[in-house]
Design an enzyme around this catalytic site. Structure first.
Site, PDB file in Angstrom:
ATOM      1  N   GLY B  39     -25.505  -8.993  18.798  1.00 58.96           N
ATOM      2  CA  GLY B  39     -24.472  -9.781  19.454  1.00 58.96           C
ATOM      3  C   GLY B  39     -24.872 -11.218  19.724  1.00 58.96           C
ATOM      4  O   GLY B  39     -24.037 -12.028  20.092  1.00 58.96           O
ATOM      5  N   CYS B 248       3.488   5.454   9.043  1.00 63.04           N
ATOM      6  CA  CYS B 248       3.566   4.575   7.873  1.00 63.04           C
ATOM      7  C   CYS B 248       4.695   5.043   6.962  1.00 63.04           C
ATOM      8  O   CYS B 248       4.802   6.225   6.634  1.00 63.04           O
ATOM      9  CB  CYS B 248       2.235   4.594   7.123  1.00 63.04           C
ATOM     10  SG  CYS B 248       2.303   3.775   5.518  1.00 63.04           S
ATOM     11  N   CYS B 251       2.861   6.285   3.426  1.00 68.74           N
ATOM     12  CA  CYS B 251       1.962   7.438   3.344  1.00 68.74           C
ATOM     13  C   CYS B 251       2.105   8.377   4.534  1.00 68.74           C
ATOM     14  O   CYS B 251       1.516   9.450   4.558  1.00 68.74           O
ATOM     15  CB  CYS B 251       0.508   6.989   3.193  1.00 68.74           C
ATOM     16  SG  CYS B 251      -0.217   6.388   4.720  1.00 68.74           S
ATOM     17  N   CYS B 273       0.920   0.867   6.489  1.00 68.12           N
ATOM     18  CA  CYS B 273      -0.498   0.681   6.776  1.00 68.12           C
ATOM     19  C   CYS B 273      -0.925  -0.731   6.385  1.00 68.12           C
ATOM     20  O   CYS B 273      -0.539  -1.229   5.330  1.00 68.12           O
ATOM     21  CB  CYS B 273      -1.339   1.640   5.941  1.00 68.12           C
ATOM     22  SG  CYS B 273      -1.172   3.347   6.409  1.00 68.12           S
ATOM     23  N   CYS B 279      -3.917   3.533   2.433  1.00 68.36           N
ATOM     24  CA  CYS B 279      -2.544   3.953   2.194  1.00 68.36           C
ATOM     25  C   CYS B 279      -2.385   4.479   0.757  1.00 68.36           C
ATOM     26  O   CYS B 279      -1.827   5.547   0.537  1.00 68.36           O
ATOM     27  CB  CYS B 279      -1.607   2.771   2.434  1.00 68.36           C
ATOM     28  SG  CYS B 279       0.110   3.231   2.638  1.00 68.36           S
TER      29      CYS B 279
END
Lengths: 267, 301
Positions: B39, B248, B251, B273, B279
């Site tokens: 980080g 979605c 899908c 998606c 997808c």
């Protein structure tokens, strides 16, 4: 033994003790050879004309400037007296955020103007680990009440506040962590007289109620007369006279202090 | 000499993966430092790349430094493999290092991404490279970089919490939805780049190496595998990710991040998606399963 102890109580140890403090900017003297002590709950006023080294002294005390020589001993909670100049920077910043408060002359220096009043007060508690929104908010509102800001302004940004309100908000933001020592640089500067009077009244109440020690730098003798227990008069970087406030103001010894006291306009 | 030094293009003289070996070495050193301090933003000598700032110059420098001849590269932009940014960066690497490219998350060894973490879980050995426009999470609260460095050094992150406080005070909830600040390994506050906050939990304890490159700001940071990533929140307003009512339209997924797509000028819209590979794979699987069922029922009849 016991009787003498009764007759003469042991003095409380000083909260802050300064000795031989000097700071210069090149050849220009900021302040020179300043020594004093302040005890818990005591209010010390520092007066002097512009350029007399008041602000330099305050900046050195509050850790914003590194003095050239001298020591500043602070009685830290749980640690006892420590020379704050030997503290590491994170320790000093932490001290300044929790056990100290710094009220700037210009509220813009001490506030986050694009953060709501509640957020400004909540910053210190959050900085030391408060993570409950409800608690932070109710504490912030407690303090808004104490400094007489209407609760409907909790979510307003300080830039929409008047100068006096900004200054009161700055005081609340500093006092929320219950500091033991507050540094104030011209807390009433730039405010009109009636607003000044209210602010002084409020400050006096808070300082007495919470038992906060305060160091107030100002050029306004009326402010120190109302707030300060003791007074130091500075000229050209040196302390030229010090004593109880009433004593110094009513019976000034040094010619400069006499000049200062006599130049106050009487209404 | 590193193994890629021998791979100078004979015809155009470009070094393997565009950057010269000394630059790659410098960036790899920054990457190692970044991985050792999760980080923490490591400054690096960012180079001019044949791409405008803001289009992923940090990301491609990191990718160029970690990619080797055996790697398989996938580039996504907002989850899609076929948008401008993804296509141009993928083509760039095909030109300068002849690596294999793929659209499949599972097959890729290096994934460069803009603004999404793939839906398919990453595995050990994979590297996810993020493009970062603004690496400093404290920038909006504290414009002085001398000060933000100190705030990171002393872990003074109270001011960041103030921004969340402001959200709750004004909107009744934490309204930040992307670039949601997180504390890495219990120490450094990090901007996860503008990924939706939906993706923050995927960074947590991820087996893959996550590298972040900011080209304009010349900073590199990293989340090593299996590192804690805690999104900031309040005890009484815990961190939550986005949810959608439907699924979605292509899908049928109910677990992925959905984009709203306007389909005409009369207010019709559909949710699909954002991760095209995810997808497409699901659609192909569904079609295969349906074909298998049809075949079985056809045989029975």
């Amino acid at each position: 033994m016991t009787t003498s102890a009764l007759r003469k109580p042991a003095p409380r140890p000083p909260l802050l003790e300064v000795s031989g403090l000097s700071k210069s900017y090149g050849t220009q003297i900021g302040c020179r050879d300043i020594s004093f002590a302040i005890r818990p709950g005591e209010v010390l006023g520092i007066v002097g004309e512009s350029g007399s080294g008041k602000s330099t002294l305050l900046a050195c005390l509050s850790g914003r400037l590194q003095p050239d020589t001298g020591s500043i001993t602070y009685d830290m909670q749980g640690r006892g007296p420590v020379d704050i100049l030997t503290l590491s920077e994170p320790e000093r910043r932490r001290l300044a955020r929790t056990d100290w408060g710094i009220v700037h002359q210009n509220p813009r220096d001490g506030l986050r103007l694009d953060v709501s009043a509640g957020g400004n007060i909540g910053e210190r508690p959050m900085a030391i680990g408060a993570r409950h929104y409800g608690d932070i908010r109710s504490e912030a509102q407690d303090w808004l009440k104490k400094v007489e800001i209407d609760l409907s302004r909790t979510d307003d940004k300080p830039r929409t506040f008047s100068g006096g309100m900004q200054q009161r908000l700055q005081i609340a933001r500093n006092l929320v962590t219950r500091p033991r020592l507050v540094f104030m640089d011209e807390p009433t500067g730039g405010l009109d007289v009636s607003v000044q009077a209210r602010l002084l009244d409020l400050l006096r109440g808070l300082v007495r109620e919470l038992g906060i020690a305060a160091i107030i730098v100002t050029h306004d003798l009326a402010v120190v007369r109302l707030l300060a227990d003791r007074l130091m008069v500075m000229q050209r970087g040196r302390v030229i006279e010090e004593g109880l406030t009433d004593q110094v103001l009513d019976d000034p010894h040094h010619p400069y202090t006499q000049l200062l006291v006599s130049s106050v306009l009487q209404v | 000499m590193s193994p890629t030094a021998a791979l100078v293009h004979k015809d155009d003289g470009y070094n393997f993966a565009y950057l010269d070996e000394q630059t790659k070495r410098m960036i790899r050193r920054s990457l190692l430092k970044a991985l050792s301090i999760p980080g923490y933003q490591v400054p690096f000598g960012g180079r001019e790349m044949p791409l405008a700032y803001g289009w992923g110059t940090g990301g491609i420098q990191v990718t160029a430094s970690v990619i080797g001849p055996d790697d398989v590269l996938k580039v996504i932009d907002q989850g899609a493999d076929d948008t401008t940014n993804a296509v141009s960066i993928r083509r760039f690497f095909q030109t300068v290092c002849d690596v294999a490219v793929t659209e499949s998350t599972a097959e890729a060894t290096v994934v460069q991404t803009r603004h999404r973490v793939p839906e398919t879980p990453l595995k050990e050995g994979q590297v996810l490279v993020y493009q970062v426009p603004q690496p400093e999470p404290l920038k909006k609260i504290e414009p002085r970089e001398t000060e933000t460095r100190k705030m990171h050094a002393y872990a003074e992150y109270g001011a960041m919490q103030v921004t969340l406080y402001e959200d709750v005070a004004h909107f009744g909830r934490i309204a930040k939805t992307y670039d949601y600040p997180a504390v890495i390994n219990g120490r450094h506050l990090m901007s996860p780049s503008p990924i939706p906050k939906f993706d923050n939990p995927k960074m947590e304890m991820n087996p893959a190496i996550q590298l972040f490159g900011a080209g304009r700001e010349k900073r590199i940071y990293a989340v090593p595998p299996y590192t804690s990533v805690r999104s900031l929140d309040f005890d009484d307003h815990p961190f939550e990710v986005q949810t959608w009512k439907g699924s979605c339209a292509l899908c049928g997924s109910t677990t992925s991040y959905l984009d709203e797509v306007i389909t005409d000028d009369r207010g019709s819209r559909m949710f699909v998606c954002s991760d095209t590979d995810f997808c497409n794979t699901r659609q192909a699987e569904a079609a295969a399963a349906k074909a298998a069922v049809d075949k079985v029922s056809g045989e029975e009849a």
